[in-house]
Design an enzyme around this catalytic site. Structure first.
Site, PDB file in Angstrom:
ATOM      1  N   LEU A 142       0.845  -1.212   0.000  1.00 27.19           N
ATOM      2  CA  LEU A 142       0.000   0.000   0.000  1.00 27.19           C
ATOM      3  C   LEU A 142       0.871   1.250   0.000  1.00 27.19           C
ATOM      4  CD1 LEU A 142      -2.896  -0.613   2.573  1.00 27.19           C
ATOM      5  CD2 LEU A 142      -2.588  -1.540   0.291  1.00 27.19           C
ATOM      6  N   VAL A 220      -5.711   4.160   5.723  1.00 26.54           N
ATOM      7  CA  VAL A 220      -6.222   3.061   4.892  1.00 26.54           C
ATOM      8  C   VAL A 220      -5.677   1.728   5.407  1.00 26.54           C
ATOM      9  CG1 VAL A 220      -6.658   4.347   2.761  1.00 26.54           C
ATOM     10  CG2 VAL A 220      -4.344   3.534   3.244  1.00 26.54           C
ATOM     11  N   ALA A 221      -5.143   1.733   6.646  1.00 22.28           N
ATOM     12  CA  ALA A 221      -4.516   0.520   7.193  1.00 22.28           C
ATOM     13  C   ALA A 221      -5.530  -0.268   8.017  1.00 22.28           C
ATOM     14  CB  ALA A 221      -3.290   0.908   8.015  1.00 22.28           C
ATOM     15  N   ARG A 222      -5.563  -0.019   9.318  1.00 26.69           N
ATOM     16  CA  ARG A 222      -6.547  -0.620  10.218  1.00 26.69           C
ATOM     17  C   ARG A 222      -6.895   0.424  11.264  1.00 26.69           C
ATOM     18  NH1 ARG A 222      -7.564  -3.873   7.021  1.00 26.69           N
ATOM     19  NH2 ARG A 222      -7.394  -6.146   7.090  1.00 26.69           N
ATOM     20  N   ASP A 246     -10.738   5.205   6.012  1.00 22.00           N
ATOM     21  CA  ASP A 246     -11.385   4.033   5.418  1.00 22.00           C
ATOM     22  C   ASP A 246     -11.599   2.943   6.450  1.00 22.00           C
ATOM     23  OD1 ASP A 246     -12.324   2.616   3.023  1.00 22.00           O
ATOM     24  OD2 ASP A 246     -10.613   1.288   3.345  1.00 22.00           O
ATOM     25  N   GLU A 251     -16.143  -1.432  13.191  1.00 20.15           N
ATOM     26  CA  GLU A 251     -16.755  -1.368  11.855  1.00 20.15           C
ATOM     27  C   GLU A 251     -17.987  -2.250  11.801  1.00 20.15           C
ATOM     28  OE1 GLU A 251     -13.756  -2.234   8.908  1.00 20.15           O
ATOM     29  OE2 GLU A 251     -12.440  -0.658   9.639  1.00 20.15           O
ATOM     30  N   HIS A 270     -14.571   1.003   4.647  1.00 22.31           N
ATOM     31  CA  HIS A 270     -13.525  -0.021   4.456  1.00 22.31           C
ATOM     32  C   HIS A 270     -13.582  -0.545   3.012  1.00 22.31           C
ATOM     33  CE1 HIS A 270     -10.799  -3.079   6.678  1.00 22.31           C
ATOM     34  NE2 HIS A 270     -10.436  -2.959   5.406  1.00 22.31           N
ATOM     35  N   ALA A 273      -9.882  -0.809  -1.041  1.00 22.65           N
ATOM     36  CA  ALA A 273      -9.287  -1.801  -1.942  1.00 22.65           C
ATOM     37  C   ALA A 273     -10.292  -2.363  -2.938  1.00 22.65           C
ATOM     38  CB  ALA A 273      -8.688  -2.949  -1.122  1.00 22.65           C
TER      39      ALA A 273
HETATM   40  P1  NAD Z   1       2.603  -5.166   3.363  1.00 25.16           P
HETATM   41  O1  NAD Z   1       2.963  -6.318   4.230  1.00 25.16           O
HETATM   42  O2  NAD Z   1       2.968  -5.211   1.924  1.00 25.16           O
HETATM   43  O3  NAD Z   1       3.220  -3.828   3.945  1.00 25.16           O
HETATM   44  C1  NAD Z   1       3.211  -3.483   5.290  1.00 25.16           C
HETATM   45  C2  NAD Z   1       4.516  -2.762   5.571  1.00 25.16           C
HETATM   46  O4  NAD Z   1       4.461  -2.192   6.881  1.00 25.16           O
HETATM   47  C3  NAD Z   1       5.725  -3.706   5.525  1.00 25.16           C
HETATM   48  O5  NAD Z   1       6.707  -3.129   4.687  1.00 25.16           O
HETATM   49  C4  NAD Z   1       6.188  -3.749   6.966  1.00 25.16           C
HETATM   50  O6  NAD Z   1       7.587  -3.909   7.078  1.00 25.16           O
HETATM   51  C5  NAD Z   1       5.745  -2.379   7.453  1.00 25.16           C
HETATM   52  N1  NAD Z   1       5.667  -2.261   8.907  1.00 25.16           N
HETATM   53  C6  NAD Z   1       5.215  -3.161   9.800  1.00 25.16           C
HETATM   54  N2  NAD Z   1       5.304  -2.658  11.042  1.00 25.16           N
HETATM   55  C7  NAD Z   1       5.835  -1.413  10.920  1.00 25.16           C
HETATM   56  C8  NAD Z   1       6.177  -0.398  11.838  1.00 25.16           C
HETATM   57  N3  NAD Z   1       6.019  -0.568  13.150  1.00 25.16           N
HETATM   58  N4  NAD Z   1       6.689   0.759  11.355  1.00 25.16           N
HETATM   59  C9  NAD Z   1       6.861   0.936  10.030  1.00 25.16           C
HETATM   60  N5  NAD Z   1       6.577  -0.007   9.121  1.00 25.16           N
HETATM   61  C10 NAD Z   1       6.066  -1.154   9.562  1.00 25.16           C
HETATM   62  O7  NAD Z   1       1.031  -4.981   3.531  1.00 25.16           O
HETATM   63  P2  NAD Z   1       0.073  -4.037   2.659  1.00 25.16           P
HETATM   64  O8  NAD Z   1      -0.562  -4.809   1.562  1.00 25.16           O
HETATM   65  O9  NAD Z   1       0.784  -2.790   2.333  1.00 25.16           O
HETATM   66  O10 NAD Z   1      -1.064  -3.745   3.720  1.00 25.16           O
HETATM   67  C11 NAD Z   1      -0.758  -3.130   4.962  1.00 25.16           C
HETATM   68  C12 NAD Z   1      -1.963  -3.218   5.876  1.00 25.16           C
HETATM   69  O11 NAD Z   1      -2.996  -2.399   5.357  1.00 25.16           O
HETATM   70  C13 NAD Z   1      -2.562  -4.629   5.940  1.00 25.16           C
HETATM   71  O12 NAD Z   1      -1.954  -5.390   6.968  1.00 25.16           O
HETATM   72  C14 NAD Z   1      -4.012  -4.368   6.205  1.00 25.16           C
HETATM   73  O13 NAD Z   1      -4.254  -4.342   7.599  1.00 25.16           O
HETATM   74  C15 NAD Z   1      -4.244  -2.985   5.623  1.00 25.16           C
HETATM   75  N6  NAD Z   1      -5.006  -3.019   4.356  1.00 25.16           N
HETATM   76  C16 NAD Z   1      -6.159  -2.301   4.282  1.00 25.16           C
HETATM   77  C17 NAD Z   1      -6.892  -2.325   3.115  1.00 25.16           C
HETATM   78  C18 NAD Z   1      -8.187  -1.540   2.999  1.00 25.16           C
HETATM   79  O14 NAD Z   1      -9.090  -1.969   2.305  1.00 25.16           O
HETATM   80  N7  NAD Z   1      -8.303  -0.395   3.654  1.00 25.16           N
HETATM   81  C19 NAD Z   1      -6.456  -3.079   1.998  1.00 25.16           C
HETATM   82  C20 NAD Z   1      -5.257  -3.766   2.102  1.00 25.16           C
HETATM   83  C21 NAD Z   1      -4.521  -3.727   3.283  1.00 25.16           C
END
Ligand code: NAD
Length: 304
Positions: A142, A220-222, A246, A251, A270, A273
């Protein structure tokens, strides 16, 4: 023996389960919630019966897997694969959409339109993303999806990751222990880390306080990555300018949440994606892992 895969009806929260079944019609795949007797199950989330049903492999159709009981899966030798890697473009576009709305004030015009109100902006109310800054916290799929698009629009992109390795499209990479310094200069802060013990409440009152008064938070994370009541306070007091959200602590976002009423907040369900070809992307991952399983190779996107 061909791999038997159950598609759990919960995937219907994202796309029709039958759509995935037809994309995987070359394989032994059924849409069913009774997963007994199947080798694998494709699901939106965790269901307690997966632990006892004898499945060897669960594929979660999302990148996040924070609600899965990883220790219990390990104990039973059940492998979990996720859908990491497929959301960079959809979530990247949604995140840039949040930023463009705030910069160009589009969210206000759309709200005004429902009342038939013609209300041009004050001279100093709008800006361009070109030349503005964004700090992307978490530089995985992301984060890179956002960084690449922000860079293309002429934004100054910084980022936060656990190790300071340089990243394409990111001019400066901060380590996680320097989060506050990293976000304190940015007009936009975009959160793209997974929800883990280390990231729960990562952005709380102190981090929001460290942000600029004209800054916007994009999550857009959690939901759990942000202390939501501290965020409401920061938005209420004007200590930050707004937020594009998002994801939420709870939720669907409860109807009495003050976030619904805030003019400077854009709430999406949410859905960052969501995209019409989501099932196609999942089918490609599941197909690859069926192939690998049958070839005795290790699975891709393996979590445990
Ligand atoms: P990913 O695993 O490709 O990337 C996550 C990144 O965060 C990794 O590079 C990891 O090293 C880094 N990270 C972990 N802990 C960290 C910290 N303390 N400080 C800095 N960086 C840190 O995953 P992604 O596909 O990019 O998705 C990330 C998160 O987003 C998912 O786990 C999910 O919870 C959420 N997500 C949300 C949606 C949505 O619909 N809103 C869609 C996809 C993913």
């Amino acid at each position: 023996m061909p791999t038997r895969v159950a598609i759990h009806s919960s995937v219907g929260r994202i796309f029709p389960p039958e759509r995935l079944q037809s994309l995987l019609s070359a394989f032994d795949v059924d849409v069913t919630d009774d997963v007994d007797g199947y080798d694998g199950v494709v699901s939106f989330g965790h269901e307690p019966e997966f632990l006892e049903a004898g499945v060897e492999w669960i594929h979660v159709v999302r990148a996040g897997y924070d609600e899965f009981p990883l220790d219990a899966l390990r104990e039973r030798g059940i492998r979990l694969t996720n859908s990491n890697g497929i959301h960079g473009d959809s979530v990247g576009e949604t995140a840039l959409g949040f930023m463009l709305q705030f910069a160009r004030r589009l969210h206000r015009y759309r709200s005004n339109q429902t009342e038939g109100i013609w209300d041009p902006p004050a001279w100093d109310e709008t800006f361009t993303l070109d030349g503005e800054s964004v700090c992307v916290v978490g530089l995985g799929t992301l984060g890179l999806g956002i960084a690449r698009r922000a860079d293309a629009l002429g934004m100054d992109v910084t980022g936060v990751r656990r190790t300071p390795t340089p990243v394409e499209h990111v001019a400066e990479v901060y380590t996680s222990d320097r989060l506050r310094a990293a976000i304190s200069d940015a007009r936009f802060v975009a959160l793209t880390v997974p929800l883990t013990d280390a990231t729960a409440g990562l952005v709380g009152a102190e981090e929001l306080d460290a942000m600029r008064e004209d800054a916007y938070l994009v999550n857009v994370a959690r939901g759990g990555v942000v202390d939501q009541s501290a965020l409401v306070d920061a938005l209420d007091s004007g200590s930050i300018a707004g937020a594009g959200l998002d994801v939420f602590e709870e939720e669907p976002l409860p109807s009495d949440s003050p976030l619904w009423e805030m003019e400077n907040v854009v709430v999406t369900p949410h859905a960052a994606a969501a995209t019409v070809d989501y099932a196609d992307r999942i089918a490609a991952l599941v197909e690859e892992n069926i192939r690998r399983r049958e070839a005795g190779e290790s699975l891709t996107n393996l979590v445990v």
